[in-house]
Design an enzyme around this catalytic site. Structure first.
Site, PDB file in Angstrom:
ATOM      1  N   LYS A   2       6.872  15.999  -4.042  1.00 22.93           N
ATOM      2  CA  LYS A   2       8.202  15.416  -4.129  1.00 22.93           C
ATOM      3  C   LYS A   2       8.033  14.032  -4.714  1.00 22.93           C
ATOM      4  O   LYS A   2       7.034  13.361  -4.418  1.00 22.93           O
ATOM      5  CB  LYS A   2       8.744  15.335  -2.690  1.00 22.93           C
ATOM      6  N   SER A  33       6.071   8.171  -8.700  1.00 26.63           N
ATOM      7  CA  SER A  33       4.731   8.212  -9.310  1.00 26.63           C
ATOM      8  C   SER A  33       3.614   7.780  -8.357  1.00 26.63           C
ATOM      9  O   SER A  33       2.608   7.202  -8.796  1.00 26.63           O
ATOM     10  CB  SER A  33       4.676   7.350 -10.580  1.00 26.63           C
ATOM     11  N   ARG A  34       3.804   8.020  -7.069  1.00 27.15           N
ATOM     12  CA  ARG A  34       2.786   7.675  -6.051  1.00 27.15           C
ATOM     13  C   ARG A  34       2.489   6.170  -6.000  1.00 27.15           C
ATOM     14  O   ARG A  34       1.420   5.744  -5.560  1.00 27.15           O
ATOM     15  CB  ARG A  34       1.476   8.463  -6.276  1.00 27.15           C
ATOM     16  N   MET A  35       3.460   5.340  -6.474  1.00 27.44           N
ATOM     17  CA  MET A  35       3.298   3.875  -6.449  1.00 27.44           C
ATOM     18  C   MET A  35       3.979   3.343  -5.188  1.00 27.44           C
ATOM     19  O   MET A  35       4.842   2.461  -5.241  1.00 27.44           O
ATOM     20  CB  MET A  35       3.954   3.279  -7.707  1.00 27.44           C
TER      21      MET A  35
END
Ligand SMILES: Cc1cc2nc3c(=O)[nH]c(=O)nc-3n(C[C@H](O)[C@H](O)[C@H](O)COP(=O)(O)O)c2cc1C
Length: 212
Positions: free
Chosen positions: A9, A190-192
């Site tokens: 997600k 973006s997994r940031m």
């Protein structure tokens, strides 16, 4: 069915920047907890409690947070079950809240102590009758012959206290976790992700950002 490798997600709802966080982690917790309540998250007070034996073998389960303030985070349970045994030999524990609707996680680590008998009693007497009988009927984490054994005990206790209030069992009560760290995780695209870790030095709390 989608493969597990493809299940993911992207998190887009919120951010958590240094200028937005409270200087005190309990205030930050109160804010996020009230956001979770307002968002009608299912059981916002359900948290994973991780404990470990003195040899470091971990175990985890869900319990319900019943109060929090600057003394810590309180939950209630049996004083006879597996978690109680592990807390007796090793009073260090961790809590995790995950609120997927808000894309947020909170991790809390610290030292656990039993609350006073008076505090346990106050909470116990506020519980519905059935739950009070259940606390007497259950020998938490011990092996049972079958469900019938539990139900027979429940009826026996119901009869025993038919004419009086069901008192606090000696084997049941609260624990309070006094944190030495609290981490607030906010999912980002973006997994940031944002991670703000508060650490306690004596009574002073400071915070820093961690890599996602
Ligand atoms: C949503 C949810 C809430 C729970 N709340 C509690 C709780 O507040 N206290 C408790 O003792 N067990 C609670 N349980 C049961 C525990 O997860 C666990 O099964 C039980 O405490 C025995 O754990 P132990 O064998 O490690 O001592 C809850 C379970 C779920 C799924």
């Amino acid at each position: 069915m989608a493969s597990l490798a493809d299940l993911r997600k992207d998190y887009t709802l919120h951010g958590l920047l240094e200028h937005e966080v409270a200087s005190c982690p309990f205030d930050q917790f109160a804010k996020w907890f009230s956001d979770a309540v307002n968002a009608k998250v299912t059981e916002p007070n359900a948290m994973t409690l991780a404990t470990a034996t003195v040899h470091g073998a971990p175990s985890a389960r869900i319990v319900l947070l019943k109060s929090f303030d600057e003394r810590g985070f309180t939950f209630f349970t049996s004083y006879e079950g597996r978690k109680a045994g592990e807390l007796a030999e090793n009073p260090r524990a961790a809590l995790v809240f995950y609120w997927p609707d808000l894309e947020r996680q909170i991790r809390i680590e610290g030292e656990v102590q039993k609350v006073s008998k008076l505090e346990s009693e106050e909470y116990f007497l506020s519980r519905p009758l059935g739950s009070r009988i259940g606390a007497w009927a259950s020998k938490q984490s011990s092996v049972m012959k079958g469900r019938e054994e539990l139900e027979a005990r429940w009826h026996e206790i119901e009869k025993r206290f038919a004419e009086t209030i069901v008192p606090l069992p000696e084997t049941w009560g609260g624990y309070r976790l006094w944190p030495n760290s609290m981490e607030f995780w906010q999912g980002r695209p973006s997994r940031m992700h944002d991670r703000i870790l508060y650490e306690r030095n004596g009574t002073f709390w400071g915070f820093k950002r961690l890599g996602p």
